[in-house]
Scaffold this motif. Sequence first.
Motif, PDB file in Angstrom:
ATOM      1  N   ASN A  51     -32.233 -18.235 128.664  1.00  0.00           N
ATOM      2  CA  ASN A  51     -31.709 -16.815 129.193  1.00  0.00           C
ATOM      3  C   ASN A  51     -31.540 -16.129 127.787  1.00  0.00           C
ATOM      4  OD1 ASN A  51     -30.561 -14.731 130.327  1.00  0.00           O
ATOM      5  ND2 ASN A  51     -29.359 -15.811 131.776  1.00  0.00           N
ATOM      6  N   ARG A  52     -32.534 -15.350 127.080  1.00  0.00           N
ATOM      7  CA  ARG A  52     -32.320 -14.653 126.260  1.00  0.00           C
ATOM      8  C   ARG A  52     -31.367 -13.621 126.324  1.00  0.00           C
ATOM      9  NH1 ARG A  52     -36.967 -14.591 121.620  1.00  0.00           N
ATOM     10  NH2 ARG A  52     -37.465 -16.850 121.783  1.00  0.00           N
ATOM     11  N   GLU A  53     -31.696 -12.789 127.647  1.00  0.00           N
ATOM     12  CA  GLU A  53     -30.855 -11.600 128.000  1.00  0.00           C
ATOM     13  C   GLU A  53     -29.399 -11.741 127.859  1.00  0.00           C
ATOM     14  OE1 GLU A  53     -30.348  -8.259 131.399  1.00  0.00           O
ATOM     15  OE2 GLU A  53     -32.257  -9.703 131.487  1.00  0.00           O
ATOM     16  N   LYS A  54     -28.813 -12.803 128.459  1.00  0.00           N
ATOM     17  CA  LYS A  54     -27.434 -13.185 128.337  1.00  0.00           C
ATOM     18  C   LYS A  54     -27.229 -13.293 126.934  1.00  0.00           C
ATOM     19  CE  LYS A  54     -25.716 -13.507 132.867  1.00  0.00           C
ATOM     20  NZ  LYS A  54     -24.570 -13.030 133.255  1.00  0.00           N
ATOM     21  N   ALA A  55     -27.828 -14.406 126.544  1.00  0.00           N
ATOM     22  CA  ALA A  55     -27.491 -14.829 124.994  1.00  0.00           C
ATOM     23  C   ALA A  55     -27.320 -13.511 124.000  1.00  0.00           C
ATOM     24  CB  ALA A  55     -28.558 -15.633 124.410  1.00  0.00           C
ATOM     25  N   SER A  56     -28.547 -12.561 124.147  1.00  0.00           N
ATOM     26  CA  SER A  56     -28.318 -11.407 123.397  1.00  0.00           C
ATOM     27  C   SER A  56     -27.188 -10.518 123.765  1.00  0.00           C
ATOM     28  CB  SER A  56     -29.740 -10.546 123.461  1.00  0.00           C
ATOM     29  OG  SER A  56     -29.756  -9.557 122.702  1.00  0.00           O
ATOM     30  N   SER A  57     -26.722 -10.292 124.956  1.00  0.00           N
ATOM     31  CA  SER A  57     -25.557  -9.526 125.040  1.00  0.00           C
ATOM     32  C   SER A  57     -24.383 -10.138 124.539  1.00  0.00           C
ATOM     33  CB  SER A  57     -25.507  -9.159 126.512  1.00  0.00           C
ATOM     34  OG  SER A  57     -24.204  -9.695 126.994  1.00  0.00           O
ATOM     35  N   ILE A  58     -24.110 -11.506 124.552  1.00  0.00           N
ATOM     36  CA  ILE A  58     -22.659 -12.166 123.873  1.00  0.00           C
ATOM     37  C   ILE A  58     -23.050 -11.877 122.282  1.00  0.00           C
ATOM     38  CG2 ILE A  58     -21.754 -14.079 123.383  1.00  0.00           C
ATOM     39  CD1 ILE A  58     -22.768 -15.114 126.340  1.00  0.00           C
ATOM     40  N   LEU A  59     -24.276 -12.179 121.837  1.00  0.00           N
ATOM     41  CA  LEU A  59     -24.327 -11.865 120.394  1.00  0.00           C
ATOM     42  C   LEU A  59     -24.206 -10.649 119.823  1.00  0.00           C
ATOM     43  CD1 LEU A  59     -27.594 -14.275 119.834  1.00  0.00           C
ATOM     44  CD2 LEU A  59     -25.389 -14.932 119.173  1.00  0.00           C
ATOM     45  N   THR A  60     -24.497  -9.523 120.592  1.00  0.00           N
ATOM     46  CA  THR A  60     -24.316  -8.162 120.253  1.00  0.00           C
ATOM     47  C   THR A  60     -22.794  -7.846 119.973  1.00  0.00           C
ATOM     48  OG1 THR A  60     -26.392  -7.597 121.357  1.00  0.00           O
ATOM     49  CG2 THR A  60     -24.865  -5.715 120.643  1.00  0.00           C
ATOM     50  N   LYS A  61     -21.890  -8.637 121.178  1.00  0.00           N
ATOM     51  CA  LYS A  61     -20.567  -8.533 121.023  1.00  0.00           C
ATOM     52  C   LYS A  61     -20.202  -8.730 119.982  1.00  0.00           C
ATOM     53  CE  LYS A  61     -19.780  -8.061 125.940  1.00  0.00           C
ATOM     54  NZ  LYS A  61     -19.684  -8.913 127.255  1.00  0.00           N
ATOM     55  N   LEU A  62     -20.373 -10.472 119.661  1.00  0.00           N
ATOM     56  CA  LEU A  62     -19.996 -11.309 118.602  1.00  0.00           C
ATOM     57  C   LEU A  62     -20.067 -10.369 117.090  1.00  0.00           C
ATOM     58  CD1 LEU A  62     -20.744 -14.871 118.852  1.00  0.00           C
ATOM     59  CD2 LEU A  62     -18.617 -13.774 118.543  1.00  0.00           C
ATOM     60  N   ALA A  63     -21.546  -9.793 117.055  1.00  0.00           N
ATOM     61  CA  ALA A  63     -21.980  -9.126 115.803  1.00  0.00           C
ATOM     62  C   ALA A  63     -20.879  -8.048 115.416  1.00  0.00           C
ATOM     63  CB  ALA A  63     -23.309  -8.596 115.791  1.00  0.00           C
ATOM     64  N   GLN A  64     -20.708  -7.335 116.401  1.00  0.00           N
ATOM     65  CA  GLN A  64     -19.531  -6.171 116.278  1.00  0.00           C
ATOM     66  C   GLN A  64     -18.165  -6.681 116.216  1.00  0.00           C
ATOM     67  OE1 GLN A  64     -20.597  -4.180 119.927  1.00  0.00           O
ATOM     68  NE2 GLN A  64     -22.446  -3.316 119.014  1.00  0.00           N
TER      69      GLN A  64
END
Lengths: 259, 193
Positions: A229-242
């Motif tokens: 589930n790349r969509e979910k993973a990516s949304s979490i990673l974006t938050k973490l990156a910020q």
Amino acid sequence: MYASEEIYEKIELYINGQLPQEEQTAFEQEINTSQELADEVRLFKELKNAIFEPGAEQIKSELKSLYAQNKIEGQPVNTSKNTGGKQIFLKTKQFYYVAASLLLIAINAVLVLNNNNNSYTDADAFVAYYTPYEYLAHERTEDSNVNPLHHAIKNYEKGAYKEAIATLEGEQNKERNSLIYYYKGLSYLAMGESSQAIDEFNKCIQFDSTLFTEPAMWYMALAYIKEHNREKASSILTKLAQSEGRYSQKADELNQALD
Amino acid sequence: MEFTDEQLLNGLAKGDNRCVKYMYDTTFQLVVQFIKGNRGTLEDAEDIFQEALIVLYRKQNSQPIQLESKLRTYLIAVCKYIWYNRVRSRQYMDTIENKVDYGDEPEIIEGVEQSDRFTLYKKYFNELSDKCREILDLHFQDKSMAEITDLLGFTSIGYARKRKFQCKEKLIQAIKADVHYQKLKSRSVKIKN
């Protein structure tokens, strides 16, 4: 025990399949019943392959030149002072450099677009980025035999995930603590049960910002990758990156690798 | 040029430069990311990547690798395992379980340990006298005793055979006396059981 000229000869003939059929079968039976002889035969077989391996040298030499090439290409362009006619020559040269670079970029873009094999799969990304969580020193100041939570952490670190989960579940009924859900999530993830891991990490991040919020988000993103589930993973990673925290750089890198 | 995983493994088993370059182009950067993210440097990544390709080369030549996923994932898992072992031996992470997180874990461990054994054999082979190395080199290339006698100018086949035995015996005893070999040997027995 097996050091005699005859036995050496026999092992060599056996490996090359040159013993008469009856002797070959009898020797095979002997190997099956004697670990020492089996070790000896394996050593003889491996020695032959290990000493004569021309391909290994070729691999090393090819890699050596690829590494060197990578380092040269990675070096900054030399910007020395230029004068007179030399400058015209260099300008022409620079033009060719720019033209060649643009051409390379264009070729690269076409290759990337046409070559799906070069994009990272979920399994690649997970294997490259997943590492077991490393405890922070102050999480374990107490004696692990006295505090069940520290006992569970110790089990997680030893790879005894089921035992860790059992202890944490027992504690879950007594107190509400983000550490319990965090280590349960980690243990499930380590066992490959990513869906259950996500549930536990979700419970962990329900607590107001704690020591485990960011690590739980990081491992939850990895669990989603494992679930494809790349969509979910990516949304979490974006938050973490910020977040500019401990995981922000890794999260940004992984997010780019998933694009 | 595109390759299937099977073509890559067969190419690597022969040391084919095109396959090495392809693996480098498609996988090396991920390995660099992993190593740098885990207390390593670019040089560590280069070293580990080379060691992992040699593991694949040796494994494929001994017994063809049965992949459960893509070759690239397998290669990264091998790099990861070798790196954990190295870090552990530097005592940075001695409490952390060395998990590969990959379906072929026992095969990977076996492959890396086999490769370690090969490296150890080579070390002791290189410590032999020049003459012994020449004899065994020809012997491992399947030259007959008559050919070895001719090529190395021995007086008789019997004498050449005796020298070959002495050299091999010396090599085998040196290997067996190595503590690391004993550990690798006992671990491989455990894996098989």
